[in-house]
Design a protein around this motif. Sequence first.
Motif, short mmCIF file in Angstrom:
data_model
loop_
_atom_site.label_atom_id
_atom_site.label_comp_id
_atom_site.label_asym_id
_atom_site.label_seq_id
_atom_site.Cartn_x
_atom_site.Cartn_y
_atom_site.Cartn_z
N HIS A 120 1.04 -1.42 -0.55
CA HIS A 120 0.10 -0.13 -0.19
C HIS A 120 0.34 1.28 -0.15
O HIS A 120 -0.04 2.57 0.14
N GLY A 121 2.46 1.79 -0.26
CA GLY A 121 3.10 2.32 0.12
C GLY A 121 3.39 3.31 1.41
O GLY A 121 4.03 4.15 1.06
N LEU A 122 3.17 2.41 1.89
CA LEU A 122 2.76 2.75 3.48
C LEU A 122 4.71 3.15 3.82
O LEU A 122 5.21 1.99 4.01
N THR A 123 4.96 3.70 4.84
CA THR A 123 6.54 4.40 5.12
C THR A 123 7.02 3.16 6.38
O THR A 123 5.56 2.48 6.83
N PRO A 124 8.17 2.85 6.62
CA PRO A 124 8.08 2.14 8.30
C PRO A 124 7.35 2.75 9.16
O PRO A 124 6.96 1.81 10.18
N ARG A 125 7.51 3.78 9.09
CA ARG A 125 6.46 4.69 10.32
C ARG A 125 4.71 4.10 10.22
O ARG A 125 4.60 3.94 11.39
N GLU A 126 4.42 4.43 9.10
CA GLU A 126 2.91 4.60 8.42
C GLU A 126 3.20 3.26 8.94
O GLU A 126 1.48 2.64 9.24
#
Length: 351
Positions: free
Chosen positions: A283-289
Amino acid sequence: MTISTDLAERTLHGVRRFCEAAGVETDLLAGVAARVKPVVGWDTGVFFTTDPATTLFTDACVDGFGLDTCAPWFHHEINVDDVNLFRDLAGTGGVALLSRSCADPVADSARHREVMRPQGLDAEVRLTADDPSGTWGAIEVHRERGARDFGDDELALLAALGPVVARGIRRQALARACLEGAGVSTPGLVHLTRDGQVRPGTEAGAAWLELLAPGEEQDVHSALLTMTALLRGPGDVTRVRARAADGRWVTLHASRAWGSDDAVVIIEPAGPSDVADLLARAHGLTPREREVALGLARGQSTAQLAERLGVSPHTVRDHLKNVFRKTGTTSRTELVSHLFSQWYAERLFHH
């Protein structure tokens, strides 16, 4: 021949449209290669998908390499220090031209000297397909000795293709991660020799090998070649995610056999934690997301997440807004249902 701006734009547009329309069963790597080769031109090449968490190779489209090239290539890529290794290129967004990376490729690159040059190859370009969620693919193309080197226009087109290919692989990985599959589902055992020979050790192992059938120009699946190379290194245990022929993601666990240089490999459907990570990355989430999304799915409050992550509740809410936007959801309940799917969410949080 110089690539005109119009041709470059049309090629990029064609690859983007293909990647956006590619279904679960589409051979995305082969489709991309077929659309780019007439424009850039190469004599041999390989397009990989990679595990975004590790950058290890999970599948490949091989174009023109001999079968005897694959195993030494994997060994050099994973176990030999060299110029322009994919793990060094990952996340840089750059395109690496061998002739510009070292003064003398024969002297400075073991890969070129020991693997490529004996095949009559000279010019080499390498790049990875990246986005903020990780490295999803890798590309390497060569021209034979005596041919011209790759030009700036060709390098620019390949650089522009990197993010497009990453989005295509990521989009397809998202769909494939939700497949449960109706075939073999029990763990299977296979034996893997240090020179890449594979034989089943159980009936389920034989069934999994059928689902890990390699491409036409490979005699062993890329994931198994990766594991062979890893076992030739200093580590004792390896773990790789790969895609089976039925579209599912599987996990391979390998360790050296007792009293032997061979390996024992267990192949099984990717577990809940593997799939949850893959879905979040897809889904393209960053590591923190991803940390925020997984925390919410486990029932943690904004305050609890803020404390665990060492940030303010306001920052957590900002991350959550981004998660909602990227996943097309509007509430925590909808997020869990959408991001992890009913089957995987049930396995992950109610096991």
